[in-house]
Structure formats: structure tokens, C-alpha cells
Design a protein around this motif. Structure first.
Motif, mmCIF file in Angstrom:
data_model
loop_
_atom_site.group_PDB
_atom_site.id
_atom_site.type_symbol
_atom_site.label_atom_id
_atom_site.label_comp_id
_atom_site.label_asym_id
_atom_site.label_seq_id
_atom_site.Cartn_x
_atom_site.Cartn_y
_atom_site.Cartn_z
ATOM 1 N N GLY A 160 0.818 -1.207 0.000
ATOM 2 C CA GLY A 160 0.000 0.000 0.000
ATOM 3 C C GLY A 160 0.850 1.254 0.000
ATOM 4 O O GLY A 160 0.598 2.183 -0.777
ATOM 5 N N GLU A 161 1.865 1.278 0.835
ATOM 6 C CA GLU A 161 2.725 2.461 0.905
ATOM 7 C C GLU A 161 3.524 2.629 -0.381
ATOM 8 O O GLU A 161 3.714 3.752 -0.865
ATOM 9 C CB GLU A 161 3.671 2.370 2.108
ATOM 10 C CG GLU A 161 2.976 2.473 3.462
ATOM 11 C CD GLU A 161 2.257 3.800 3.683
ATOM 12 O OE1 GLU A 161 2.516 4.766 2.950
ATOM 13 O OE2 GLU A 161 1.415 3.860 4.601
ATOM 14 N N GLN A 162 3.980 1.534 -0.932
ATOM 15 C CA GLN A 162 4.729 1.626 -2.196
ATOM 16 C C GLN A 162 3.847 2.214 -3.287
ATOM 17 O O GLN A 162 4.281 3.064 -4.069
ATOM 18 C CB GLN A 162 5.249 0.241 -2.601
ATOM 19 C CG GLN A 162 6.442 -0.202 -1.756
ATOM 20 C CD GLN A 162 6.858 -1.633 -2.012
ATOM 21 O OE1 GLN A 162 6.063 -2.438 -2.509
ATOM 22 N NE2 GLN A 162 8.091 -1.971 -1.668
ATOM 23 N N THR B 125 -14.436 -2.192 -8.853
ATOM 24 C CA THR B 125 -14.114 -0.772 -8.707
ATOM 25 C C THR B 125 -13.024 -0.379 -9.692
ATOM 26 O O THR B 125 -13.121 0.662 -10.358
ATOM 27 C CB THR B 125 -13.640 -0.483 -7.271
ATOM 28 O OG1 THR B 125 -14.660 -0.895 -6.371
ATOM 29 C CG2 THR B 125 -13.353 0.993 -7.076
ATOM 30 N N LEU B 126 -12.000 -1.206 -9.796
ATOM 31 C CA LEU B 126 -10.892 -0.901 -10.702
ATOM 32 C C LEU B 126 -11.403 -0.751 -12.132
ATOM 33 O O LEU B 126 -11.058 0.217 -12.824
ATOM 34 C CB LEU B 126 -9.831 -2.002 -10.628
ATOM 35 C CG LEU B 126 -8.652 -1.843 -11.589
ATOM 36 C CD1 LEU B 126 -7.944 -0.517 -11.368
ATOM 37 C CD2 LEU B 126 -7.666 -3.003 -11.459
ATOM 38 N N THR B 127 -12.230 -1.682 -12.563
ATOM 39 C CA THR B 127 -12.792 -1.617 -13.919
ATOM 40 C C THR B 127 -13.541 -0.305 -14.124
ATOM 41 O O THR B 127 -13.384 0.359 -15.156
ATOM 42 C CB THR B 127 -13.761 -2.798 -14.134
ATOM 43 O OG1 THR B 127 -13.059 -4.014 -13.863
ATOM 44 C CG2 THR B 127 -14.274 -2.828 -15.563
ATOM 45 N N LEU B 159 -4.254 3.144 -9.018
ATOM 46 C CA LEU B 159 -3.035 2.544 -8.455
ATOM 47 C C LEU B 159 -3.341 1.849 -7.131
ATOM 48 O O LEU B 159 -2.795 0.783 -6.840
ATOM 49 C CB LEU B 159 -1.950 3.619 -8.264
ATOM 50 C CG LEU B 159 -1.388 4.221 -9.563
ATOM 51 C CD1 LEU B 159 -0.398 5.339 -9.246
ATOM 52 C CD2 LEU B 159 -0.706 3.153 -10.404
ATOM 53 N N GLY B 160 -4.214 2.450 -6.351
ATOM 54 C CA GLY B 160 -4.580 1.860 -5.066
ATOM 55 C C GLY B 160 -5.271 0.525 -5.232
ATOM 56 O O GLY B 160 -4.936 -0.443 -4.546
ATOM 57 N N GLU B 161 -6.210 0.455 -6.153
ATOM 58 C CA GLU B 161 -6.942 -0.794 -6.350
ATOM 59 C C GLU B 161 -6.031 -1.867 -6.933
ATOM 60 O O GLU B 161 -6.124 -3.039 -6.570
ATOM 61 C CB GLU B 161 -8.145 -0.569 -7.271
ATOM 62 C CG GLU B 161 -9.261 0.280 -6.660
ATOM 63 C CD GLU B 161 -9.886 -0.331 -5.414
ATOM 64 O OE1 GLU B 161 -9.685 -1.529 -5.145
ATOM 65 O OE2 GLU B 161 -10.558 0.411 -4.678
ATOM 66 N N GLN B 162 -5.154 -1.454 -7.844
ATOM 67 C CA GLN B 162 -4.220 -2.431 -8.416
ATOM 68 C C GLN B 162 -3.336 -3.019 -7.317
ATOM 69 O O GLN B 162 -3.091 -4.228 -7.284
ATOM 70 C CB GLN B 162 -3.374 -1.765 -9.504
ATOM 71 C CG GLN B 162 -4.160 -1.540 -10.793
ATOM 72 C CD GLN B 162 -3.413 -0.722 -11.826
ATOM 73 O OE1 GLN B 162 -2.491 0.018 -11.488
ATOM 74 N NE2 GLN B 162 -3.828 -0.833 -13.080
ATOM 75 N N ALA B 163 -2.864 -2.168 -6.442
ATOM 76 C CA ALA B 163 -2.019 -2.648 -5.349
ATOM 77 C C ALA B 163 -2.806 -3.577 -4.434
ATOM 78 O O ALA B 163 -2.295 -4.604 -3.974
ATOM 79 C CB ALA B 163 -1.462 -1.466 -4.550
#
Lengths: 178, 178
Positions: A160-162, B125-127, B159-163
Motif C-alpha cells: 500500500g505504501e509503495q 471498482t478498478l474496472t 493505483l490503489g486498487e491495483q495494489a
DNA sequence: TACCTCAATGCAATTAATTGCATAGTTAGG
DNA sequence: CCTAACTATGCAATTAATTGCATTGAGGTA
């Protein structure tokens, strides 16, 4: 509310005081749970009243006395009941993104400064979490097996941080470039 | 509290009703801000009382009447004042991670099921966010320039959802492998 | 016909969380 | 020596957020 259950979870592995719990939140677990001491102490009282925690006074001579809480049988049962029920999707309210969203009305420099400031603390958190990961990797296979689930939550913190830092760099490049 | 300022931010670009705001939260902005309609309506009333919003009744024949709010001069000033002050680091309370942390006490299958369930909604959500990104990319350069900051917050969502998904796959591989 | 969703708003009660204040001894730093 | 931070707990007041219930009229579905 799951502060109750966060507390039960922490005390299930090891009994501890309110102060201990707050320290956990401040240190390693801050990535996925936060609460102020006032809330924790109050919740501990309620959990005791509900019969889910037992409390033992640990008198100390040099430091203030500690109240050490541990799960009762009913507390353990409640924790397991909660674990079995589905968790609601996590609620996110991020003021920094609100600022960025409406940042056209603000000083551009201020946005950049704000992002850089937050970037520092996120980078700091990442370093801290990675240090904990190194400690985990240094454990024996047996010890690792025991800590497997907490370790997986730690991974969430690290990934998450990355991702946050990667995003911030993207944004800062954009804001400074244009 | 920054729900007030989230509302001001939304209404700064375009006047709207409480219902509109809630729809924004439910759709695109849900990634970084959430509030129930009850809270939004109440906050709109307070913001009006404080003189930060002006309200105009929009009578509709077929549908219920709308109250359309827009920023007053004082509201805009307050928004800018808030933007200039530093934002506190974001507070995260994630019940799913608490469950995983203490999951040794639970049915392992339950954990896996829970993670897979959450994985589905995150993938969803990502989609949705990526579809919005495609719309943005289809805009003219001028329009893109105008939407630049909201777009950058969208990137955070993506980026958050991908992570999150990458992490979930890591965890699921671990839980199923061992 | 009966039910459900959408549009649109709101009140009232409760619960969760923050803010401010308070205490008291120990240890470390300037 | 003075000040600050750490350990450890708590009360009281306020604010933020959730839960439950309610209204009205349209349009769609079984």
C-alpha cells in the motif's frame, strides 16, 4: 464498529493493558487500525462490563499501575462469531485527495508542498514496515509459520505504501512539469 | 471533519443538490470520500446556516423538488482557507485486516472466502475507474488540462486498487498453498 | 395488482470518535 | 535546575457518523 474486535484480536494472542494496545496502534498496526487512548480505555471498560474481558491489576512501584486485560471464554466466542460474519467494505475518507481534487482554486505551490510533506511520512512508514519485514524474515521457519497472518497484513502495508509513493511521484512530476 | 470541505469542493465546480453529491460519492469519488445521504443533507443545512452555501429551490413536476446549493463568497473563502492549511494524515481502520491478523482463531476457509469476496468488489471498482480514465483520455487537450487534478485523484484510485488486488493475490496464493 | 427501484428530502435516536483537561512519578537532555 | 517526554489511566463535553423510519410520485417487472 470493530474497535471492540480489534482490541479482542490483539488481546487474544497476548493479554495487555490499554497502553500496550495504543502502542501497537501507534507502531506496527497503525497501517490498518488507529484509535486514541481515550477511546481504547473506554472500550476496555465496556468490554469488561460485557464480560468479554477479564482485568487484573498489575501494581508497579516506579511506574503507574497497569490494568492487564485478557479474553474471557465469552470474549473468545464473540471474537470468533465476529470473524465468521462478513466484513463491510472499508470506508475511505481522504482529505488530501479532496484538496487535490479542488486544488485549482488553491495556490499550486501549496499543493506541491503538501504532497511532499505527506510523501515524507509515507516513505518513513514504508521504511519502518520493511524493517519489521526483515525481522520476520530472520525468524526460523516455525516462528514464521506462527506469524504468517500478521505478516500478510504487514505485506498489505508495504504494498500500500509503495503504491502511494509511486502515485505521489506521478502527481509531483505532473504538477512540477506543467 | 472535512465532509464540509468535501461538499464545498464539489459545489465549487458546479452547484448541485444533496442527491447529486451523494451520487458523486457513490460513483466516481467513492474511492476517496464516502458519506450517507442523512449526513450530507444535514451538513448542507449547516453550511447554509453558516452562510457558506446559498440554496435555490428547483421545483420539478414529475420528480420531487430539488434544493440546488452553490457557494457564497464566504463559502469560497472558507474553502480556500481550508486548502491552505495542512491536512492531517489519513486515518485507516480496516476491519478485514483485523480479521486476517487474528485469523488463526477462525475457519481458514472463511478467510479465503472473505478475501475472494472483497477481491471481486475491488476488481469491479478498478474496472469502473479505468473506464472513467478512458473517458478522460478521449478528451481534447484543453479539456484534459481542465480536468487534470480530478484525473490525478482518479489515478490514486487506480493505483490503489491495483495494489490491493496484487496483495490479495499474494495472500490467496499463500493461504491456498499452505 | 403488488412489489421494487429511482428520484429527492428529511427527522430522531443512538453510537463512535475527537478534543480538552487532569493526575503523577521517572528518566533524559539542555 | 528546568523542561520535556514517557508510562499509565481516566472524565466530561462535543462533534461526527450511523441506523432506523418516513414521505411522494414515477416507472418497470412479475
Amino acid at each position: 464498529m470493530s474497535l471492540r474486535h480489534a482490541i479482542l484480536t490483539l488481546l487474544a494472542t497476548e493479554p495487555g493493558s490499554g497502553y500496550d494496545i495504543v502502542q501497537h496502534f501507534k507502531q506496527s498496526l497503525g497501517y490498518f487500525w488507529n484509535a486514541k487512548h481515550q477511546q481504547v480505555y473506554q472500550e476496555l471498560r465496556r468490554l469488561s462490563e460485557d464480560g468479554w474481558l477479564a482485568c487484573q491489576l498489575d501494581a508497579q512501584s516506579d511506574k503507574p499501575d497497569r490494568k492487564v486485560y485478557s479474553l474471557t471464554r465469552a470474549g473468545l466466542a464473540e471474537l470468533q462469531r465476529w470473524q465468521a460474519e462478513p466484513a463491510a467494505p472499508n470506508k475511505i475518507n481522504d482529505a488530501l485527495l479532496v484538496k487535490l481534487y479542488g486544488g485549482a482554486l488553491a495556490e499550486p505551490d501549496n499543493l506541491v508542498g503538501e504532497l511532499e510533506r505527506h510523501r515524507l511520512t509515507h516513505a518513513d512508514t514504508l521504511t519502518r514496515l520493511q524493517a519489521i519485514e526483515q525481522q520476520y524474515r530472520a525468524l526460523s521457519a516455525a516462528e514464521q509459520a506462527q506469524q504468517r497472518l500478521p505478516y500478510l497484513t504487514l505485506r498489505r502495508g508495504i504494498l500500500g505504501e509503495q503504491a502511494w509513493l509511486a502515485w505521489a511521484d506521478e502527481v509531483l512530476a505532473e504538477l512540477k512539469g506543467a
